[in-house]
Scaffold this motif. Structure first.
Motif, short mmCIF file in Angstrom:
data_model
loop_
_atom_site.label_atom_id
_atom_site.label_comp_id
_atom_site.label_asym_id
_atom_site.label_seq_id
_atom_site.Cartn_x
_atom_site.Cartn_y
_atom_site.Cartn_z
N ILE A 5 10.62 -3.21 -2.32
CA ILE A 5 9.51 -3.34 -3.27
C ILE A 5 8.32 -2.57 -2.71
O ILE A 5 7.91 -2.76 -1.57
N GLY A 6 7.78 -1.67 -3.52
CA GLY A 6 6.58 -0.93 -3.16
C GLY A 6 5.41 -1.38 -4.03
O GLY A 6 5.54 -1.40 -5.25
N THR A 7 4.30 -1.77 -3.41
CA THR A 7 3.14 -2.21 -4.17
C THR A 7 1.91 -1.41 -3.79
O THR A 7 1.79 -0.93 -2.66
N ASP A 8 1.01 -1.27 -4.74
CA ASP A 8 -0.26 -0.60 -4.49
C ASP A 8 -1.26 -1.09 -5.53
O ASP A 8 -0.88 -1.46 -6.64
N ILE A 9 -2.52 -1.08 -5.15
CA ILE A 9 -3.56 -1.55 -6.06
C ILE A 9 -3.83 -0.54 -7.18
O ILE A 9 -4.34 -0.89 -8.24
N GLY B 38 0.83 -1.20 0.00
CA GLY B 38 0.00 0.00 0.00
C GLY B 38 0.86 1.24 0.00
O GLY B 38 0.64 2.19 0.75
N THR B 39 1.86 1.25 -0.88
CA THR B 39 2.89 2.30 -0.87
C THR B 39 2.40 3.64 -1.38
O THR B 39 3.07 4.64 -1.23
N SER B 40 1.21 3.66 -2.00
CA SER B 40 0.66 4.90 -2.55
C SER B 40 1.64 5.53 -3.55
O SER B 40 2.20 4.83 -4.38
N THR B 41 1.90 6.82 -3.42
CA THR B 41 2.70 7.52 -4.43
C THR B 41 4.21 7.43 -4.18
O THR B 41 4.98 8.18 -4.76
N GLY B 42 4.62 6.51 -3.31
CA GLY B 42 6.04 6.17 -3.22
C GLY B 42 6.83 6.80 -2.09
O GLY B 42 7.98 6.41 -1.86
N GLN B 43 6.24 7.76 -1.38
CA GLN B 43 7.02 8.45 -0.34
C GLN B 43 7.55 7.50 0.73
O GLN B 43 8.68 7.65 1.19
N ASN C 179 -2.49 -6.19 -5.63
CA ASN C 179 -3.55 -6.18 -4.62
C ASN C 179 -3.11 -7.08 -3.47
O ASN C 179 -2.91 -8.28 -3.68
N ILE C 180 -2.96 -6.52 -2.29
CA ILE C 180 -2.49 -7.31 -1.16
C ILE C 180 -3.41 -8.49 -0.86
O ILE C 180 -2.96 -9.54 -0.38
N LEU C 181 -4.70 -8.35 -1.18
CA LEU C 181 -5.66 -9.41 -0.90
C LEU C 181 -5.66 -10.49 -1.96
O LEU C 181 -5.95 -11.65 -1.68
N LYS C 182 -5.33 -10.11 -3.19
CA LYS C 182 -5.33 -11.07 -4.31
C LYS C 182 -4.06 -10.89 -5.14
O LYS C 182 -4.11 -10.43 -6.28
N CYS D 56 3.16 -2.10 6.29
CA CYS D 56 1.77 -2.08 5.80
C CYS D 56 1.04 -1.10 6.70
O CYS D 56 0.38 -1.47 7.66
N ARG D 57 1.17 0.17 6.35
CA ARG D 57 0.76 1.24 7.27
C ARG D 57 -0.45 2.00 6.74
O ARG D 57 -0.50 2.38 5.58
N ASN D 58 -1.42 2.18 7.65
CA ASN D 58 -2.63 2.93 7.30
C ASN D 58 -3.34 2.31 6.09
O ASN D 58 -3.88 3.00 5.24
N VAL D 59 -3.29 0.98 6.04
CA VAL D 59 -3.98 0.22 4.99
C VAL D 59 -5.09 -0.62 5.63
O VAL D 59 -6.25 -0.55 5.23
N LEU D 60 -4.73 -1.41 6.64
CA LEU D 60 -5.67 -2.35 7.24
C LEU D 60 -6.82 -1.64 7.95
O LEU D 60 -7.90 -2.20 8.10
N MET D 61 -6.59 -0.40 8.36
CA MET D 61 -7.64 0.34 9.07
C MET D 61 -8.86 0.61 8.20
O MET D 61 -9.95 0.88 8.71
#
Length: 289
Positions: free
Chosen positions: A143-147, A114-119, A201-204, A217-222
């Motif tokens: 490795i940075g991933t985001d949906i 859930g890296t968003s825009t990479g910061q 996608n972290i879920l799939k 994995c910050r401010n994603v699961l909330m």
């Protein structure tokens, strides 16, 4: 009043689509965000309102428009060194510990989910580069991933506005790691090469990325429902090395959320795999002498 109900139905349907496709929830009290987020898309495509958008999206041939709508509704808030205390712990405690434990193989794998825009991923790269003499002969993989395809494209570009560059970044790091280009700032290519960004996608997950020494994995699961959060925790647990570390957001915790992770006594805000059958007990081996 006659027009209020269809709009309410439309926002509920769109919120449901977002949760089904991404796992991210929007609370009914925040449904106003949907109208705000999608207003530019409605204008661009000449769609009069959210009811009309829902009707258009019901056609399977409009999958691309659906993806565009979902991307706009996602919460992609991010900035450099968000929750600075956690990054301080990462630098002073977590990384030195793992450097000891991985000394024989000299490799370190870090995943920013859930890296968003990479910061976030670039912040980790800056931490490591700041102590680069310690990691000179190591293979470091971040490795940075985001949906969201849009935020991954921005992350790969390494280009940020003046406002984005000032959020969380010290003047020292700004001048050391960024070059100004007009109104924008571009990250040092050397740092850019340290990070790989992937749409995922972290879920799939589409691929098996292997196991990591640190997972952020910050401010994603909330934003996930409890049952969706449980799936995410299971994915994270499988992707983490047995003595690896998980970092959540400052407002997140594993307490009463999962039996798979436990807090570490050694490092506040960092979590490790729980000992099987002993909930709450750390599986992290004792510190090396």
């Amino acid at each position: 009043m006659m027009h209020a109900q269809p709009a309410a139905d439309a926002t509920r349907i769109l919120a449901g689509l977002l949760e089904n496709r991404t796992g991210q929830q929007i609370a009914p009290s925040r449904y106003w965000r949907i109208q705000t987020a999608l207003a530019p898309l409605l204008k661009q495509h000449g769609i009069p309102d959210l009811d009309a958008l829902v009707a258009v999206l019901s056609d399977p041939e409009n999958e691309r428009l659906l993806q565009e709508s979902l991307e706009l509704m996602l919460n992609n808030e991010s900035f450099f060194f968000r929750d600075i205390a956690l990054f301080a712990s990462l630098r002073s405690e977590a990384l030195p510990m793992l450097r000891q434990r991985r000394a024989s193989r000299k490799t370190l794998r870090i995943w920013c989910a859930g890296t968003s825009t990479g910061q976030e991923a670039y912040s980790v790269a800056m931490l490591i580069d700041s102590d680069r003499e310690l990691w000179a002969d190591w293979k470091i993989e971040i490795i940075g991933t985001d949906i969201s395809a849009a935020v991954i494209a921005k992350a790969r570009s390494g280009r940020y506005s003046q406002f984005e560059i000032q959020r969380g970044l010290s003047v020292d790091y700004m001048l050391r790691y960024f070059a100004q280009d007009g109104d924008d700032w571009i990250i040092d290519p050397r740092l850019q090469q340290m990070v790989q960004f992937q749409q995922e996608n972290i879920l799939k997950p589409r691929t098996d990325p292997g196991r990591f020494d640190i997972i952020l994995c910050r401010n994603v699961l909330m934003y996930f429902a409890p049952e969706t959060r449980a799936i995410a925790y299971a994915k994270l647990e499988r992707a983490l090395e047995d003595d690896g570390l998980l970092m959540l957001g400052a407002a997140e915790t594993v307490m009463d959320q999962t039996q798979l992770f436990s807090g570490t006594r050694e490092m506040r805000g960092l979590y490790c795999k729980a000992t099987p059958g002993l909930s709450g007990r750390s599986a992290l081996p004792p510190p090396l002498s």
